[in-house]
Design a protein around this motif. Structure first.
Motif, PDB file in Angstrom:
ATOM      1  N   SER A 299       0.816  -1.224   0.000  1.00 37.75           N
ATOM      2  CA  SER A 299       0.000   0.000   0.000  1.00 37.75           C
ATOM      3  C   SER A 299       0.844   1.266   0.000  1.00 37.75           C
ATOM      4  CB  SER A 299      -0.918   0.011   1.223  1.00 37.75           C
ATOM      5  OG  SER A 299      -0.183   0.323   2.397  1.00 37.75           O
ATOM      6  N   GLY A 300       2.130   1.148   0.284  1.00 36.72           N
ATOM      7  CA  GLY A 300       2.990   2.317   0.393  1.00 36.72           C
ATOM      8  C   GLY A 300       2.982   2.967   1.759  1.00 36.72           C
ATOM      9  N   ALA A 301       2.352   2.305   2.754  1.00 37.08           N
ATOM     10  CA  ALA A 301       2.230   2.914   4.081  1.00 37.08           C
ATOM     11  C   ALA A 301       3.216   2.341   5.088  1.00 37.08           C
ATOM     12  CB  ALA A 301       0.806   2.709   4.604  1.00 37.08           C
ATOM     13  N   ALA A 302       4.117   1.482   4.663  1.00 33.15           N
ATOM     14  CA  ALA A 302       4.961   0.736   5.594  1.00 33.15           C
ATOM     15  C   ALA A 302       5.802   1.638   6.490  1.00 33.15           C
ATOM     16  CB  ALA A 302       5.862  -0.226   4.826  1.00 33.15           C
ATOM     17  N   ASP A 303       6.243   2.789   5.992  1.00 33.76           N
ATOM     18  CA  ASP A 303       7.150   3.638   6.769  1.00 33.76           C
ATOM     19  C   ASP A 303       6.431   4.379   7.891  1.00 33.76           C
ATOM     20  OD1 ASP A 303       5.734   5.287   5.059  1.00 33.76           O
ATOM     21  OD2 ASP A 303       7.414   6.639   4.670  1.00 33.76           O
ATOM     22  N   ARG A 304       5.103   4.308   7.963  1.00 40.40           N
ATOM     23  CA  ARG A 304       4.353   4.983   9.026  1.00 40.40           C
ATOM     24  C   ARG A 304       3.733   4.003  10.019  1.00 40.40           C
ATOM     25  NH1 ARG A 304       3.304   7.888   4.495  1.00 40.40           N
ATOM     26  NH2 ARG A 304       1.304   6.874   4.092  1.00 40.40           N
ATOM     27  N   ILE A 305       4.115   2.721   9.919  1.00 41.93           N
ATOM     28  CA  ILE A 305       3.551   1.717  10.820  1.00 41.93           C
ATOM     29  C   ILE A 305       4.664   0.926  11.483  1.00 41.93           C
ATOM     30  CG2 ILE A 305       1.958  -0.221  11.067  1.00 41.93           C
ATOM     31  CD1 ILE A 305       0.656   0.613   8.444  1.00 41.93           C
ATOM     32  N   ASN A 306       4.578   0.827  12.796  1.00 37.26           N
ATOM     33  CA  ASN A 306       5.494   0.019  13.590  1.00 37.26           C
ATOM     34  C   ASN A 306       4.728  -1.205  14.077  1.00 37.26           C
ATOM     35  OD1 ASN A 306       7.399  -1.040  15.358  1.00 37.26           O
ATOM     36  ND2 ASN A 306       7.047   0.515  16.929  1.00 37.26           N
ATOM     37  N   TRP A 307       5.026  -2.368  13.506  1.00 31.72           N
ATOM     38  CA  TRP A 307       4.336  -3.605  13.871  1.00 31.72           C
ATOM     39  C   TRP A 307       5.000  -4.211  15.103  1.00 31.72           C
ATOM     40  CZ3 TRP A 307       0.086  -3.813  11.063  1.00 31.72           C
ATOM     41  CH2 TRP A 307       0.089  -3.271   9.766  1.00 31.72           C
ATOM     42  N   GLN A 308       4.210  -4.550  16.113  1.00 32.37           N
ATOM     43  CA  GLN A 308       4.741  -5.137  17.338  1.00 32.37           C
ATOM     44  C   GLN A 308       3.908  -6.346  17.741  1.00 32.37           C
ATOM     45  OE1 GLN A 308       5.286  -2.409  20.603  1.00 32.37           O
ATOM     46  NE2 GLN A 308       6.196  -0.805  19.319  1.00 32.37           N
ATOM     47  N   ARG A 309       4.598  -7.398  18.144  1.00 33.87           N
ATOM     48  CA  ARG A 309       3.903  -8.580  18.652  1.00 33.87           C
ATOM     49  C   ARG A 309       3.841  -8.514  20.177  1.00 33.87           C
ATOM     50  NH1 ARG A 309       5.497 -15.023  18.020  1.00 33.87           N
ATOM     51  NH2 ARG A 309       3.426 -15.824  18.588  1.00 33.87           N
ATOM     52  N   HIS A 310       2.627  -8.553  20.713  1.00 35.56           N
ATOM     53  CA  HIS A 310       2.416  -8.549  22.156  1.00 35.56           C
ATOM     54  C   HIS A 310       1.288  -9.511  22.516  1.00 35.56           C
ATOM     55  CE1 HIS A 310       4.787  -4.974  23.465  1.00 35.56           C
ATOM     56  NE2 HIS A 310       4.525  -4.513  22.253  1.00 35.56           N
ATOM     57  N   ASP A 311       1.469 -10.250  23.573  1.00 37.51           N
ATOM     58  CA  ASP A 311       0.362 -10.852  24.304  1.00 37.51           C
ATOM     59  C   ASP A 311      -0.036  -9.778  25.311  1.00 37.51           C
ATOM     60  OD1 ASP A 311      -1.266 -12.086  26.185  1.00 37.51           O
ATOM     61  OD2 ASP A 311      -0.168 -13.977  26.157  1.00 37.51           O
ATOM     62  N   LEU A 312      -1.101  -9.068  25.041  1.00 33.32           N
ATOM     63  CA  LEU A 312      -1.402  -7.849  25.783  1.00 33.32           C
ATOM     64  C   LEU A 312      -1.707  -8.088  27.249  1.00 33.32           C
ATOM     65  CD1 LEU A 312      -3.451  -6.031  23.016  1.00 33.32           C
ATOM     66  CD2 LEU A 312      -1.240  -5.302  23.941  1.00 33.32           C
ATOM     67  N   GLY A 313      -1.992  -9.317  27.610  1.00 34.59           N
ATOM     68  CA  GLY A 313      -2.139  -9.625  29.020  1.00 34.59           C
ATOM     69  C   GLY A 313      -0.812  -9.679  29.755  1.00 34.59           C
ATOM     70  N   ARG A 314       0.295  -9.702  28.976  1.00 37.87           N
ATOM     71  CA  ARG A 314       1.627  -9.823  29.564  1.00 37.87           C
ATOM     72  C   ARG A 314       2.518  -8.622  29.276  1.00 37.87           C
ATOM     73  NH1 ARG A 314       2.811 -15.234  30.942  1.00 37.87           N
ATOM     74  NH2 ARG A 314       1.179 -16.701  30.349  1.00 37.87           N
ATOM     75  N   SER A 315       2.336  -7.994  28.124  1.00 36.14           N
ATOM     76  CA  SER A 315       3.164  -6.843  27.765  1.00 36.14           C
ATOM     77  C   SER A 315       2.318  -5.859  26.979  1.00 36.14           C
ATOM     78  CB  SER A 315       4.388  -7.273  26.947  1.00 36.14           C
ATOM     79  OG  SER A 315       4.007  -7.841  25.712  1.00 36.14           O
ATOM     80  N   PHE A 316       2.766  -4.607  26.983  1.00 37.40           N
ATOM     81  CA  PHE A 316       1.966  -3.539  26.374  1.00 37.40           C
ATOM     82  C   PHE A 316       2.917  -2.532  25.748  1.00 37.40           C
ATOM     83  CE2 PHE A 316      -1.018  -0.061  26.037  1.00 37.40           C
ATOM     84  CZ  PHE A 316      -2.245  -0.705  25.851  1.00 37.40           C
ATOM     85  N   PRO A 317       2.557  -1.962  24.594  1.00 36.96           N
ATOM     86  CA  PRO A 317       3.440  -0.974  23.950  1.00 36.96           C
ATOM     87  C   PRO A 317       3.680   0.247  24.838  1.00 36.96           C
ATOM     88  CG  PRO A 317       1.721  -1.703  22.453  1.00 36.96           C
ATOM     89  CD  PRO A 317       1.361  -2.233  23.801  1.00 36.96           C
ATOM     90  N   ALA A 318       4.872   0.784  24.733  1.00 38.27           N
ATOM     91  CA  ALA A 318       5.222   1.972  25.509  1.00 38.27           C
ATOM     92  C   ALA A 318       4.710   3.232  24.829  1.00 38.27           C
ATOM     93  CB  ALA A 318       6.739   2.052  25.670  1.00 38.27           C
TER      94      ALA A 318
END
Length: 211
Positions: free
Chosen positions: A85-104
């Motif tokens: 789509s051309g949007a890759a430079d504006r997205i930071n993909w992160q893998r989280h099990d949100l019950g254990r970790s959360f984005p800062a």
């Protein structure tokens, strides 16, 4: 069939996404388009991003997006879609099990669309409280959920609270938030194959006050 509670959520969702080349429609959720379409772009957090349609839509409108999912399969697919789509430079993909970790960090928009998982072990209310804490002053928290059993798990034990129950469980401090929307509504989605998928969903939208 009932969900096998011995299967970790990450394993369940990786297997679910691996069943086909595309699980969802590839279009952004209609509630996101309706509720965020007039917001000024800033930093956004997309919780449970799946194959990335919402994150890509936000990035295409100028948002800097942190997009999170528990499934490595989904994130790989989402990243590929973003690159196309051309949007890759504006997205930071992160893998989280949100019950254990959360984005800062804090964000002008935090969205959680259909953040459900089979079984009753995912601490959804706790996750959504952390989502609220991640909203910057003046920012928006948007929570959209199913009001009926999701089609991905006919025997699911996942709790499906009403919008009023979602607001109550957030336990937000008095005087710090404005409730902009709290309602159930019909949803007329279509699957990736074009099959109509009518159901009832609910939306909670809140804005954090600046003072």
């Amino acid at each position: 069939m009932p969900h096998d509670a011995t299967v970790p959520d990450a394993e369940f969702w990786d297997a679910r996404y691996a069943q086909s080349d595309r699980v969802w429609s590839g279009r952004p959720n209609s509630a996101l388009v309706r509720e965020a379409g007039d917001l000024a772009p800033g930093r956004a957090l997309d919780l449970g991003c799946g194959e990335g349609a919402d994150a890509i839509w936000l990035a295409g409108r100028g948002w800097e997006v942190t997009a999170v999912d528990i499934s490595a399969v989904a994130l790989g697919r989402a990243s590929a879609h973003a690159a196309a789509s051309g949007a890759a430079d504006r997205i930071n993909w992160q893998r989280h099990d949100l019950g254990r970790s959360f984005p800062a960090g804090t964000f002008a928009l935090v969205t959680a669309h259909f953040l459900h998982s089979p079984g009753a072990t995912m601490p959804r209310a706790d996750i959504l409280r952390r989502a609220a804490a991640a909203v910057a002053p003046g920012g928006v928290l948007l929570i959209v959920g199913h009001a009926g059993t999701p089609d991905w798990e006919p025997g699911s034990e996942a709790p499906l609270p009403t919008p009023e129950e979602v607001v109550a469980a957030l336990a937000l401090p008095d005087g710090e938030w404005d409730l902009l929307r709290c309602e159930e509504h019909p949803s007329f989605r279509t699957g990736h194959d074009g099959t109509p998928d009518p159901r009832t969903d609910n939306t909670v939208k809140l804005r954090r006050r600046t003072a």
